[in-house]
Design a protein around this motif. Structure first.
Motif, mmCIF file in Angstrom:
data_model
loop_
_atom_site.group_PDB
_atom_site.id
_atom_site.type_symbol
_atom_site.label_atom_id
_atom_site.label_comp_id
_atom_site.label_asym_id
_atom_site.label_seq_id
_atom_site.Cartn_x
_atom_site.Cartn_y
_atom_site.Cartn_z
ATOM 1 N N ALA A 125 0.833 -1.208 0.000
ATOM 2 C CA ALA A 125 0.000 0.000 0.000
ATOM 3 C C ALA A 125 0.868 1.258 0.000
ATOM 4 C CB ALA A 125 -0.927 -0.004 1.210
ATOM 5 N N GLU A 126 1.937 1.241 0.773
ATOM 6 C CA GLU A 126 2.827 2.401 0.828
ATOM 7 C C GLU A 126 3.541 2.615 -0.505
ATOM 8 O OE1 GLU A 126 4.086 2.416 5.571
ATOM 9 O OE2 GLU A 126 5.193 1.181 4.130
ATOM 10 N N ALA A 186 3.037 11.715 -2.570
ATOM 11 C CA ALA A 186 2.441 10.405 -2.296
ATOM 12 C C ALA A 186 1.008 10.591 -1.818
ATOM 13 C CB ALA A 186 3.256 9.652 -1.247
ATOM 14 N N GLN A 187 0.242 9.512 -1.909
ATOM 15 C CA GLN A 187 -1.144 9.554 -1.450
ATOM 16 C C GLN A 187 -1.249 9.309 0.053
ATOM 17 O OE1 GLN A 187 -3.236 6.747 -3.907
ATOM 18 N NE2 GLN A 187 -3.133 8.030 -5.738
ATOM 19 N N LYS A 188 -0.180 8.798 0.649
ATOM 20 C CA LYS A 188 -0.121 8.634 2.102
ATOM 21 C C LYS A 188 0.772 9.728 2.677
ATOM 22 C CE LYS A 188 -0.923 3.673 2.753
ATOM 23 N NZ LYS A 188 -1.829 3.787 3.907
ATOM 24 N N ASN A 189 0.389 10.276 3.800
ATOM 25 C CA ASN A 189 1.157 11.391 4.359
ATOM 26 C C ASN A 189 2.211 10.962 5.375
ATOM 27 O OD1 ASN A 189 -0.478 10.630 6.475
ATOM 28 N ND2 ASN A 189 -1.075 12.711 7.046
ATOM 29 N N ASP A 190 2.350 9.652 5.619
ATOM 30 C CA ASP A 190 3.302 9.191 6.631
ATOM 31 C C ASP A 190 4.342 8.227 6.068
ATOM 32 O OD1 ASP A 190 1.575 7.149 6.083
ATOM 33 O OD2 ASP A 190 1.167 6.618 8.180
ATOM 34 N N VAL A 191 4.589 8.315 4.764
ATOM 35 C CA VAL A 191 5.521 7.385 4.135
ATOM 36 C C VAL A 191 6.903 8.009 3.919
ATOM 37 C CG1 VAL A 191 4.975 8.033 1.746
ATOM 38 C CG2 VAL A 191 5.690 5.698 2.250
ATOM 39 N N GLN A 305 9.935 15.596 6.069
ATOM 40 C CA GLN A 305 9.085 15.733 7.243
ATOM 41 C C GLN A 305 8.361 14.407 7.492
ATOM 42 O OE1 GLN A 305 8.994 17.712 4.587
ATOM 43 N NE2 GLN A 305 9.632 19.740 5.278
ATOM 44 N N PRO A 306 8.233 13.988 8.746
ATOM 45 C CA PRO A 306 7.549 12.712 9.031
ATOM 46 C C PRO A 306 6.121 12.675 8.493
ATOM 47 C CG PRO A 306 8.687 13.523 10.979
ATOM 48 C CD PRO A 306 8.747 14.622 9.965
ATOM 49 N N ILE A 307 5.439 13.821 8.574
ATOM 50 C CA ILE A 307 4.080 13.927 8.043
ATOM 51 C C ILE A 307 4.098 14.950 6.915
ATOM 52 C CG2 ILE A 307 1.673 14.470 8.535
ATOM 53 C CD1 ILE A 307 2.695 11.969 9.946
ATOM 54 N N GLY A 308 3.707 14.513 5.722
ATOM 55 C CA GLY A 308 3.752 15.397 4.564
ATOM 56 C C GLY A 308 2.639 16.427 4.572
ATOM 57 N N HIS A 309 2.884 17.516 3.881
ATOM 58 C CA HIS A 309 1.867 18.560 3.756
ATOM 59 C C HIS A 309 0.948 18.239 2.580
ATOM 60 C CE1 HIS A 309 3.929 20.253 0.202
ATOM 61 N NE2 HIS A 309 5.040 19.999 0.857
ATOM 62 N N GLU A 310 -0.302 18.666 2.683
ATOM 63 C CA GLU A 310 -1.252 18.386 1.609
ATOM 64 C C GLU A 310 -0.816 19.122 0.351
ATOM 65 O OE1 GLU A 310 -6.082 18.033 0.912
ATOM 66 O OE2 GLU A 310 -5.274 18.931 2.747
#
Length: 348
Positions: A125-126, A186-191, A305-310
């Motif tokens: 998925a990632e 990416a479509q996931k914000n934590d990858v 960044q661990p969490i990506g920005h939209e």
């Protein structure tokens, strides 16, 4: 004779008058030509405005319909997130870094999820969520200037005279800048925090760059050690010199004199020793900076960044794109209708 002279004067006056008339007509035609150009441009804009005014409702309706349809598509589209990492490659490793990033992006384009899983050690998925890899230099004019200054120091004067700064600037490529920015969508914000180590190690673990780094650091350490020894020797020499000066000051009238030799006297005067000491310390500072910079094959200025920005771009928003497309299509249809009417009237 007297009769011919007035006739000649009259002919000259007529010729000059004709010349001025021709010049006047030339200027008049020129300014008329310029005026017609501006008039034509003005008329063209007026025609466009009249067309838009007469079809405003139709075009606005098409635009609104397109925005609604595009908004429906936009809301059904999965969200995208972005993150960036800034690196400083050393030992001319930037080209390898660019090649690797382009390779990852090709895997994304080919939707090779299995390869992405293997490369980045991600789950399915990632890996499937990755949408784009890009890399670009952070363009700073000082990088070009500093690189040219370094070239000037390394080559002889005759060579550099034939190689101007503008020529050097034109040959300066994206790989030659100091800092480079990697963007991932990416479509996931934590990858994103799972990608940086792989990207860096793909270059750092290259045997050529590892060996290059080792040799460079060995040379810098050797130079640092040598300069420090020189500094210690210089301090010892300064102490000896000061002792000699003190002895001479204590015994100004004695016949005994300490002769260090004419050459030694010139090179060990206080000012020269001070300048030499200052140069050595300056060189040691430069070596320390070089060691700090070249300690790694790639210096990481900032990680993902661990969490990506939209990730949102107006020009890639479906509401914007479909709205513009519908409005453009409506304008094209109206123009074709207008052209068809003109052709029908033309035949009559």
């Amino acid at each position: 004779m007297s009769t011919n002279q007035p006739n000649n004067k009259n002919e000259e006056e007529v010729d000059l008058g004709s010349l001025f008339v021709i010049i006047g007509k030339g200027f008049k035609n020129f300014f008329n030509f310029i005026g017609n150009i501006f008039k034509g441009i003005f008329d063209f804009f007026i025609v466009i405005l009249l067309f838009l005014r007469s079809n405003f409702i139709k075009i606005s309706g098409a635009l609104l319909l397109g925005i609604i349809v595009g908004f429906i598509f936009e809301t059904s589209k999965p969200d995208s997130f972005g993150s960036e990492m800034i690196l400083q490659p050393n030992f001319k490793s930037s080209r390898q870094l660019y090649n690797n990033i382009n390779f990852y992006n090709d895997l994304v384009k080919q939707k090779d999820t299995a390869a992405l899983q293997k490369v980045f050690n991600l789950d399915k998925a990632e890996a499937a969520s990755l949408q784009k890899f890009t890399i670009e230099p952070i363009r700073v004019e000082n990088d070009i200037i500093n690189a040219y200054d370094q070239l000037v120091l390394e080559v002889d004067t005759l060579t550099i005279k034939s190689y101007e700064f503008e020529t050097f600037k034109n040959s300066f490529t994206d790989y030659d800048y100091n800092f480079h920015k990697i963007n991932v969508v990416a479509q996931k914000n934590d990858v994103f925090d799972k990608l940086d180590e792989v990207i860096i190690s793909s270059v750092v673990n290259n045997k050529y760059f590892k060996r290059f780094k080792e040799l460079t650091n060995e040379n810098l350490n050797r130079k640092d050690s040598l300069y420090r020894k020189n500094l210690v020797q210089l301090d010892s020499l300064r102490r000896v010199y000061m002792q000699v000066m003190l002895e001479e000051a204590k015994n100004p009238n004695s016949g005994t004199s300490i002769d260090l030799g004419s050459t030694a006297t010139k090179t060990t005067n206080e000012l020269e020793l001070f300048n030499t000491n200052r140069r050595l310390n300056s060189d040691l500072e430069e070596i320390s900076e070089e060691k700090s910079k070249n300690y790694e094959v790639i210096n990481v200025i900032s990680n993902f960044q661990p969490i990506g920005h939209e990730f949102k771009e107006v020009t890639k928003n479906y509401a914007f794109l479909v709205g513009i497309a519908f409005a453009g299509l409506m304008i094209l249809i109206l123009l074709l209708i207008k052209l068809n009417r003109y052709l029908e009237n033309y035949n009559k």
